[in-house]
Design a protein around this motif. Structure first.
Motif, short mmCIF file in Angstrom:
data_model
loop_
_atom_site.label_atom_id
_atom_site.label_comp_id
_atom_site.label_asym_id
_atom_site.label_seq_id
_atom_site.Cartn_x
_atom_site.Cartn_y
_atom_site.Cartn_z
N MET A 185 42.19 53.98 0.89
CA MET A 185 42.23 52.83 2.03
C MET A 185 41.08 51.87 2.00
O MET A 185 40.12 52.80 2.56
N ALA A 186 40.73 50.50 2.15
CA ALA A 186 39.64 49.95 2.25
C ALA A 186 39.32 50.02 3.61
O ALA A 186 40.01 49.93 4.48
N ALA A 187 37.88 49.83 3.86
CA ALA A 187 37.56 50.01 5.28
C ALA A 187 37.72 48.57 5.94
O ALA A 187 37.83 47.70 5.10
N PRO A 188 38.12 48.57 7.10
CA PRO A 188 38.49 47.50 8.09
C PRO A 188 37.42 46.37 7.86
O PRO A 188 36.36 46.75 7.89
N VAL A 246 35.29 32.40 3.53
CA VAL A 246 36.14 33.38 3.11
C VAL A 246 35.28 34.48 2.87
O VAL A 246 34.39 34.36 2.01
N TRP A 247 35.72 35.63 3.21
CA TRP A 247 34.84 36.98 2.86
C TRP A 247 36.08 37.77 2.11
O TRP A 247 37.16 37.74 2.77
N THR A 248 35.64 38.40 0.98
CA THR A 248 36.76 39.18 0.20
C THR A 248 36.05 40.59 -0.18
O THR A 248 34.87 40.47 -0.30
N GLU A 264 41.12 41.92 -0.57
CA GLU A 264 41.59 41.45 0.94
C GLU A 264 40.46 40.60 1.64
O GLU A 264 39.11 40.82 1.41
N GLN A 265 40.90 39.71 2.16
CA GLN A 265 40.31 38.54 2.75
C GLN A 265 40.37 38.29 4.15
O GLN A 265 41.14 38.74 4.89
N ARG A 266 39.30 37.83 4.63
CA ARG A 266 38.99 37.18 6.04
C ARG A 266 38.73 35.91 6.07
O ARG A 266 37.72 35.57 5.43
N LYS A 267 39.46 34.80 6.64
CA LYS A 267 39.27 33.66 6.47
C LYS A 267 38.88 33.07 7.91
O LYS A 267 39.56 33.44 8.88
#
Lengths: 153, 269, 111
Positions: free
Chosen positions: C1-4, C92-94, C99-102
């Motif tokens: 599982m990817a880190a938050p 946008v961070w990927t 997974e992305q944060r916008k």
């Protein structure tokens, strides 16, 4: 080198090619570069030859801790549609893998600069290669001393 | 002249008698000896690049923790359906000065507690929520957020009365040689501050910036995590975080830093 | 599982004049696991990093960055932007898992 032992004969040849390629890089920017770094740079710019100057690295000469080293790159450029910086590639010569970051610039920035914080495993040179819109390449390097502290805790 | 000398001698005898009386009857403990009379913050021992990160609340990564702490402050947790704000409302008002006077004596518990332990007391006794692990991200976020509300206020812990025995034990821990290197805390932080240990400039070991964003760990750390590191460095067996030994030591350290402004959340190498 | 990936922080100057070159500063919470560390059982902890960041203004590229494991945890990224007109910046961070944060940030110009 590690490359040669882990990659075998072809890897050794590639590393050797990288070393030969080094002679194309201007001095002192090309001085004493690890084969892995030379190969990483070649992967991006091919056989083209960068010139010294225009790209500047700002780093502390002595880093208090190698895990968090502030870095600023700037390039002299008018940043117009006709004349601007396309990208700056940053490498750490003696990290386990030399790639650090690629910054892609555009004229919308108005000025060619980027700031971040990087990890350096030991005392070494950080190298920046700038690609300009006219295809010209510039290179510079800066040494950072990474201290081995007495307080391991 | 002779009369005056006789008067002074008389006064001296009276003072001596009073002193003897004090020694026999329970009374205020003597003022503890302060080895470093003008404490200096760890920021005086940091490089300009590190201070540039601390002095800009945007660049300081500890503010990622502060923001998480602020969210948690307002978010109900546990079976009572309460948040921190349910009792303490606006932290900028209610928590102002709290970091400066912790660790503090808790009468109900009959012992000194750290800010971390006080948060957990609130959680278990008021909120019906589980304790947060000492030095966990959640707890460091909360203490960074609470600590920020006292930034700039002078450290001001109360070691008087029932708190004093805990202080004394903390002082004793500080001054006890330990580990294979047989060093006391003061071997570095009193006898050798300002000198280099390999490439590290030794500070006075003042605690006014904790919790701190540590460049090495690349995260916010609690004081007791750092204390474990110090004990490891002298090749000793560190007490557990949250243990009585470390709580008393943290209390003593806060008193050593008395008067220094709270810098939470600071940035240190 | 990817880190938050945490909530990003972005800061622009409070007052922006038309034509001014401003600095956009960003910070995001992420462990930036290099893939070279080992856990207590001696196993390699898999690489898990924010690998790219992009910033566009009204759909036009402004700045982007490829990040490697040599970028410190909780990546700080700052860059200039010439504020010619009002509009929206999108960032946008990927991460490695895609997974992305916008985050959308309005640019308002002072009169």
């Amino acid at each position: 080198m590690m490359q040669a032992t882990t990659l075998g004969r072809r890897g050794a040849l590639a590393a050797a090619a990288g070393l030969v390629g080094l002679s194309l890089l201007p001095k002192p920017a090309a001085a004493q570069m690890e084969p892995a770094t030379a190969a990483a740079i070649r992967k991006i710019i091919g056989e083209r030859t960068p010139e010294e100057g225009r790209v500047q690295l700002r780093l502390p000469p002595i880093a208090e801790n190698g895990n968090t080293v502030p870095l600023t790159v700037t390039v002299e450029s008018p940043m117009t549609a006709a004349d601007h910086v396309k990208a700056v590639h940053v490498f750490a010569d003696k990290n386990p893998t030399p790639d650090v970051a690629t910054f892609r610039f555009s004229p919308a920035m108005g000025r060619a600069q980027a700031d971040t914080r990087i990890r350096l495993g030991q005392t070494q040179d950080v190298i920046a290669v700038a690609e300009m819109s006219d295809g010209k390449l510039y290179i510079s390097r800066a040494e950072v001393k990474v201290t081995i502290g007495g307080c391991g805790g | 002249m002779a009369r005056r000398a006789a008067f002074l001698a008389g006064a001296g005898a009276a003072a001596l008698a009073a002193g003897l009386a004090l020694a026999q009857a329970p009374g205020p403990a003597p003022e503890p000896h302060r080895t470093i009379t003008s404490p200096e913050s760890g920021r005086n021992y940091a490089t300009p690049e590190t201070l540039a990160i601390q002095d800009d609340d945007f660049q300081n990564p500890a503010f990622l923790w502060v923001e998480e702490g602020e969210q948690a402050w307002n978010h109900p947790a546990g079976s009572a359906g309460q948040s921190c704000a349910s009792c303490h409302q606006d932290a900028t008002a209610s928590m102002r000065g709290v970091r400066a006077r912790y660790p503090a004596y808790n009468a109900a518990k009959g012992r000194v507690v750290t800010l971390e332990q006080q948060v957990n007391i609130c959680r278990t006794e008021r909120m019906g929520a589980p304790e947060l692990r000492i030095d966990s991200r959640e707890l460091n976020a909360m203490t960074a957020f609470i600590g920020l509300q006292s930034r700039g206020m002078p450290m001001n812990v109360d070691i008087s009365g029932p708190a004093r025995p805990f202080f004394d034990r903390g002082e004793e821990f500080y001054n006890t040689r330990r580990g294979q290197l047989d060093m006391r805390c003061g071997s570095c932080h009193e006898d050798n501050y300002g000198r280099s240990l390999r490439a590290d400039l030794l500070s006075q070991g003042m605690s006014n910036g904790f919790p701190t964003y540590r460049l090495k760990e690349q995260r916010v750390i609690s004081l007791q995590f750092r204390l474990q590191g110090c004990v490891n460095d002298v090749r000793g067996e560190p007490p557990a975080m949250g243990s009585e030994e470390f709580t008393n030591l943290e209390f003593y350290l806060a008193w050593r830093a008395q008067g220094l402004p709270v810098e939470t959340p600071s940035v240190r190498r | 599982m990817a880190a938050p990936i945490g909530q990003p922080r972005v800061r622009l100057p409070a007052q922006i004049k038309a034509g001014e070159v401003i600095e956009i500063r960003t910070l995001i919470s992420h462990i930036m696991e290099t893939g070279q560390r080992r856990n207590q059982e001696g196993q390699i902890i898999p690489r898990d990093i924010i690998k790219s960041f992009t910033c566009t203004f009204e759909g036009q590229p402004v700045f982007s960055m490829d990040l490697h494991p040599a970028i410190s945890a909780n990546p700080y990224i700052a860059f200039p932007f010439k504020a010619e007109r009002a509009g929206n910046l999108e960032m946008v961070w990927t991460n490695d898992a895609g997974e992305q944060r916008k985050l959308t940030q309005a640019v308002r110009l002072a009169e």
